[in-house]
Design an enzyme around this catalytic site. Structure first.
Site, PDB file in Angstrom:
ATOM      1  N   HIS A  19     -11.097  -7.323   1.051  1.00  0.00           N
ATOM      2  CA  HIS A  19     -12.083  -6.313   0.657  1.00  0.00           C
ATOM      3  C   HIS A  19     -13.468  -6.686   1.178  1.00  0.00           C
ATOM      4  CE1 HIS A  19      -9.358  -5.583  -3.033  1.00  0.00           C
ATOM      5  NE2 HIS A  19      -9.238  -4.515  -2.253  1.00  0.00           N
ATOM      6  N   LYS A  43      -1.493   2.033 -11.437  1.00  0.00           N
ATOM      7  CA  LYS A  43      -1.604   0.568 -11.448  1.00  0.00           C
ATOM      8  C   LYS A  43      -1.992   0.104 -12.834  1.00  0.00           C
ATOM      9  CE  LYS A  43      -3.129   0.267  -6.631  1.00  0.00           C
ATOM     10  NZ  LYS A  43      -4.185  -0.205  -5.722  1.00  0.00           N
ATOM     11  N   ARG A  93      -4.240  -2.841   6.636  1.00  0.00           N
ATOM     12  CA  ARG A  93      -3.644  -4.152   6.856  1.00  0.00           C
ATOM     13  C   ARG A  93      -2.422  -4.065   7.747  1.00  0.00           C
ATOM     14  NH1 ARG A  93      -3.630  -4.900   0.557  1.00  0.00           N
ATOM     15  NH2 ARG A  93      -2.129  -3.296   0.997  1.00  0.00           N
TER      16      ARG A  93
END
Length: 168
Positions: A19, A43, A93
């Protein structure tokens, strides 16, 4: 002169070196970067929104540029509009990230065509890092120092200890 504002949204539970890499690089692309700390119903966070905001504020304190940390609990495009953003910054990613992010960018464009999505590839050394995995490693007693700053490592260790005491 128009100020270019970018929004970098996420749960940041916890904020990782990945991040931080995207924040550092994203801050160079805009005049004002708003880091939007959000809740994600899918989440289960380790930290409250307030704790995550404080963590992010502490971690970005030394990064050059105008950076604001705010919470939001709405559609990303509504939040971006409220902040006056012309850009959404997203980190990638892997290919799996791209597929999800590509779909989200398409949906967001349908909601608001004035706001562009910009993808930044995470530094190669940071690509495997995911908050979800950092939490899992920590909960099983593994070392997370390669993935987070020392201060975040301490925050996570404290929370893991609290969870352990509650579970006893």
């Amino acid at each position: 002169m128009t100020i270019r504002t970018g929004v970098y949204p996420g749960t940041f539970d916890p904020i990782t070196l990945g991040h931080m890499d995207i924040i550092r690089r994203g801050a160079k692309l805009v005049d004002r970067l708003v880091i939007g700390v959000t809740t994600n119903p899918s989440k289960s966070p380790m930290f409250t929104v307030e704790e995550r905001m404080e963590m992010v504020k502490r971690e970005v304190g030394g990064i050059a540029g105008e950076i604001h940390v705010v919470s939001f609990d709405s559609l990303l495009m509504d939040f971006a509009e409220r902040e006056g953003a012309s850009v959404i910054v997203r980190g990638l990613r892997a290919v799996a990230d791209f597929e999800y992010e590509y779909q989200m960018a398409g949906m967001n464009q349908q909601l608001n065509q004035r706001i562009e999505t910009v993808f930044l590839m995470a530094d190669v050394s940071l690509q495997p890092i995911a908050s979800r995995l950092v939490k899992e490693i920590a909960l099983y007693g593994g070392a997370i120092r390669k993935f987070v700053t020392p201060a975040v490592e301490a925050d996570v260790a404290r929370r893991v200890a609290e969870i352990g005491r509650k579970g006893s």
